[in-house]
Enzyme design. Structure first.
Site, short mmCIF file in Angstrom:
data_model
loop_
_atom_site.label_atom_id
_atom_site.label_comp_id
_atom_site.label_asym_id
_atom_site.label_seq_id
_atom_site.Cartn_x
_atom_site.Cartn_y
_atom_site.Cartn_z
CD GLU A 41 6.04 -1.27 -8.76
OE1 GLU A 41 6.78 -2.27 -8.66
OE2 GLU A 41 5.88 -0.45 -7.85
CG MET A 57 13.62 -3.18 2.23
SD MET A 57 12.10 -4.11 2.06
CE MET A 57 10.90 -2.87 2.59
CD GLU A 75 18.36 -1.18 -4.84
OE1 GLU A 75 19.20 -0.28 -5.07
OE2 GLU A 75 18.68 -2.38 -4.64
N PRO A 105 1.10 -6.05 -11.31
CG PRO A 105 -0.53 -6.68 -12.88
CD PRO A 105 -0.36 -6.30 -11.42
N PRO A 112 12.27 -11.89 -3.20
CG PRO A 112 13.33 -13.24 -1.65
CD PRO A 112 13.60 -12.19 -2.68
NE ARG A 113 4.21 -8.13 -1.22
CZ ARG A 113 3.80 -7.07 -1.90
NH1 ARG A 113 4.41 -6.73 -3.01
NH2 ARG A 113 2.76 -6.37 -1.49
CD GLU A 134 -1.53 -2.46 1.53
OE1 GLU A 134 -2.25 -3.43 1.26
OE2 GLU A 134 -0.40 -2.56 2.08
#
Length: 412
Positions: free
Chosen positions: A330, A301, A303, A328, A259-260, A55
């Site tokens: 970006e 973070m 990037e 999707p 990874p998320r 968010e």
């Protein structure tokens, strides 16, 4: 509402375990703030709540435009998670105030709101906390829901508590849904003043720093790059297996695995080492040396745009498993051909739009993923064509920020 309060009491021990875990693993986390403590009164012109990283990233174009329109006004952003807080700090530095949103205990919320002087709360997507919403109403704080999403799955859950759902859905002064299907689902729950404004994520401007750094220019000419972005547990193994197939046909292919969740960086690094011998972390190896590796772990973070920018093909994670997929938009804004798994219910309409446009492809399993990757990596013309269609689709859907700011009365 009484059932919700009872549920909160039953969950209290588990909530405190989670707060303690946050505090143990993140220096920037504050349990006292999570319980509603505020050191001194906060006086701002606009308050935006973002649950976590996703968010915060989504709200970038809206914050930029609001600050352009109101350079002298003050902005507060609240988050629930320490990773969300870190993202606020990284993206906005000292241009906004940050505070953790209190857990939805009545006393914690009241303690927090007693120290907040702000007449307008904007909630990004669907963070509908009953105690927060009701006490905002009592404190004359106008609530707006923007980029509002409500999947069929979430609708069914809300309908199980129809009375409470109707009560809280009628509190927002305006619900700005990102498409018509979501708007109808909100109305099914009794929401009023629902409008369709589009998705503010389309209005993102790619920072000049991403374009100027141009990591891709540092790679060798034969390096083909694909990125697995915002991936989850059980998904990275599938991507590594697909990459093995790719390497048989393109020995110099590089997978950038992002990874998320930051807390999984090390685990994913170890997993990739089980599949490949040449694995490195972005934090330890500079981009000009990446061509010598099979897999790079994107352990940083903020990037993700840079990872997408240097890739030939983008796979958007959370979609090979039943997580619902991630944003999707970006990679579309960066003219990349897009691959997703079959589980994209979080971005159903957008994903389908990209597919219909000829900019995206669905991969039902790792075999299909490997097959589509091979086709794309072997055909630069197809990659360019799909990338151009992705950018066209993204640009065609821009303009949501202006519509949202107009609906919440911030265009003056």
């Amino acid at each position: 509402m009484w059932a919700y309060q009872i549920l909160l009491k039953l969950l209290t021990p588990f909530i405190f375990i989670k707060l303690k875990r946050f505090a143990d693993n993140h220096e920037n986390y504050s349990i006292s703030q999570a319980l509603g403590e505020v050191e001194s009164r906060i006086s701002v012109d606009l308050w935006i709540h973002c649950a976590s990283v996703g968010e915060v990233l989504a709200v970038r174009p809206l914050v930029a435009e609001w600050q352009r329109l109101h350079p002298q006004k003050k902005l507060l952003i609240t988050t629930m998670t320490p990773t969300g807080a870190a993202q606020v700090d990284q993206l906005f530095k000292h241009n906004v105030q940050h505070h953790y949103l209190p857990v939805d205990f009545k006393k914690s919320v009241k303690r927090f709101l007693d120290k907040i002087l702000c007449s307008k709360l904007v909630i990004v997507e669907t963070e509908m906390w009953p105690n927060l919403l009701m006490q905002c109403q009592q404190n004359d704080i106008e609530v707006f829901l923007i980029n509002a999403r409500l999947s069929e799955r979430s609708l069914k859950k809300y309908l199980k508590f129809a009375s409470l759902s109707k009560k809280i859905m009628q509190i927002p002064k305006k619900i700005c849904a990102h498409d018509g299907a979501d708007a109808k689902r909100f109305e099914q729950l009794g929401a009023k003043n629902v409008c369709v404004t589009g998705n503010i994520k389309f209005d993102l401007t790619v920072p000049n720093t991403v374009l100027e750094s141009n990591w891709r220019s540092l790679f060798s000419d034969e390096t083909l790059v694909w990125v697995g972005a915002s991936t989850h547990e059980d998904e990275e193994t599938l991507l590594c297996e697909s990459h093995k197939v790719i390497k048989q046909h393109h020995p110099h292919a590089l997978l950038i695995l992002v990874p998320r969740h930051p807390e999984r960086f090390e685990d994913v690094y170890k997993l990739a080492k089980l599949h490949f011998t040449r694995v490195a972390k972005r934090s330890e190896v500079s981009a000009e040396n990446w061509s010598g590796y099979d897999v790079i772990i994107g352990d940083s973070m903020g990037e993700l745009l840079s990872y997408y920018h240097c890739s030939d093909v983008a796979f958007v994670g959370g979609s090979l498993i039943k997580r619902g997929g991630h944003n999707p938009i970006e990679p579309a804004l960066l003219s990349k051909p897009i691959l997703v798994g079959e589980h994209t219910f979080n971005f159903k309409e957008i994903t389908q739009g990209l597919i219909d446009e000829g900019a995206g492809l669905i991969c039902h399993d790792e075999s299909a993923l490997a097959s589509r990757l091979l086709k794309l990596l072997g055909d630069s013309g197809l990659r360019m064509s799909m990338g151009e269609k992705a950018l066209f689709f993204a640009r065609r859907n821009q303009g949501a920020v202006g519509r949202v700011l107009s609906r919440i009365g911030e265009m003056e």
